[in-house]
Scaffold this motif. Structure first.
Motif, mmCIF file in Angstrom:
data_model
loop_
_atom_site.group_PDB
_atom_site.id
_atom_site.type_symbol
_atom_site.label_atom_id
_atom_site.label_comp_id
_atom_site.label_asym_id
_atom_site.label_seq_id
_atom_site.Cartn_x
_atom_site.Cartn_y
_atom_site.Cartn_z
ATOM 1 N N ARG A 1 7.706 0.178 4.462
ATOM 2 C CA ARG A 1 6.282 -0.109 4.303
ATOM 3 C C ARG A 1 5.387 0.890 5.044
ATOM 4 O O ARG A 1 4.230 0.591 5.333
ATOM 5 N N GLU B 1 -3.078 -0.202 0.082
ATOM 6 C CA GLU B 1 -4.273 -1.041 0.190
ATOM 7 C C GLU B 1 -5.491 -0.308 -0.381
ATOM 8 O O GLU B 1 -6.270 -0.873 -1.139
ATOM 9 N N ASP C 1 -0.182 -5.873 0.088
ATOM 10 C CA ASP C 1 -0.491 -6.859 1.132
ATOM 11 C C ASP C 1 0.161 -6.487 2.466
ATOM 12 O O ASP C 1 1.368 -6.245 2.530
ATOM 13 N N LYS C 2 -0.669 -6.461 3.506
ATOM 14 C CA LYS C 2 -0.171 -6.083 4.847
ATOM 15 C C LYS C 2 0.895 -7.050 5.353
ATOM 16 O O LYS C 2 1.803 -6.669 6.094
ATOM 17 N N SER C 3 0.782 -8.320 4.943
ATOM 18 C CA SER C 3 1.724 -9.318 5.461
ATOM 19 C C SER C 3 3.085 -9.255 4.752
ATOM 20 O O SER C 3 4.049 -9.894 5.178
ATOM 21 N N GLN D 1 1.806 1.530 3.631
ATOM 22 C CA GLN D 1 1.051 0.341 3.194
ATOM 23 C C GLN D 1 -0.469 0.589 3.218
ATOM 24 O O GLN D 1 -1.200 0.061 2.370
ATOM 25 N N ASP D 2 -0.952 1.413 4.165
ATOM 26 C CA ASP D 2 -2.405 1.675 4.205
ATOM 27 C C ASP D 2 -2.875 2.382 2.927
ATOM 28 O O ASP D 2 -3.954 2.105 2.405
#
Ligand code: 6K6
Length: 141
Positions: A13, A20, A39-41, A16-17
């Motif tokens: 991940r 997003e 999704d960050k989670s 991930q930024d």
């Protein structure tokens, strides 16, 4: 327009930024079927409470439904590679984005593939321009 966004989950991940930011921009152009990928989670352990079989059936159904596949390929991922190959057989448009890091470059199976359009970026701020340029030409073709 239905947009399938693909990005690494089990592959890692680290980017991930970017996912997003891409999903934020993609929402200007249509319905993003796979918003959860950014999704960050969501960790590299995957989605909680759903089976792999369910994910495969749901995601391949969305791949058949989508009008375009946008993939972020900086972090290599078996799942994303599979999704690109799957959509290619359906002759749908594919755009891959990757971030230039440490001189790494994408697999030749992607960068050498005439069915795949590739754009690279250094900073997240460049994503907006890349996508707006892509969707302007997408609509005019
Ligand atoms: C569920 C339970 C345990 O692990 C999971 C994985 N969860 C997933 N949830 C949603 N989409 C997934 C999942 N695993 C793979 N995908 C699809 O493949 C997404 O559309 C991504 O674009 C891509 C990521 O593949 P990997 O190989 O990096 O996981």
């Amino acid at each position: 327009m239905k947009i399938y966004f693909a990005g690494s989950i089990k592959g890692g991940r680290n980017n991930q930024d970017s996912y997003e930011m891409i999903v934020h921009e993609l929402k200007k152009y249509g319905k993003v079927l796979t918003e959860h990928v950014a999704d960050k989670s969501l960790t590299d352990k995957g989605e909680m409470g759903v089976t792999d079989k369910y994910i495969f059936q749901r995601d391949t159904k969305w791949l058949r439904e989508c009008d375009v596949l946008i993939a972020e390929i900086t972090t290599p991922s078996l799942g994303v590679g599979y999704e690109i190959g799957y959509v290619e057989t359906l002759k749908k448009p594919i755009l891959c984005l990757y971030r230039k890091i440490d001189g790494k470059s994408p697999s030749a199976m992607i960068s050498g593939n005439p069915s795949v359009k590739i754009s690279s970026y250094n900073e997240l701020a460049e994503i907006q321009k890349i996508l707006s340029k892509y969707f302007i030409s997408f609509v005019s073709n």
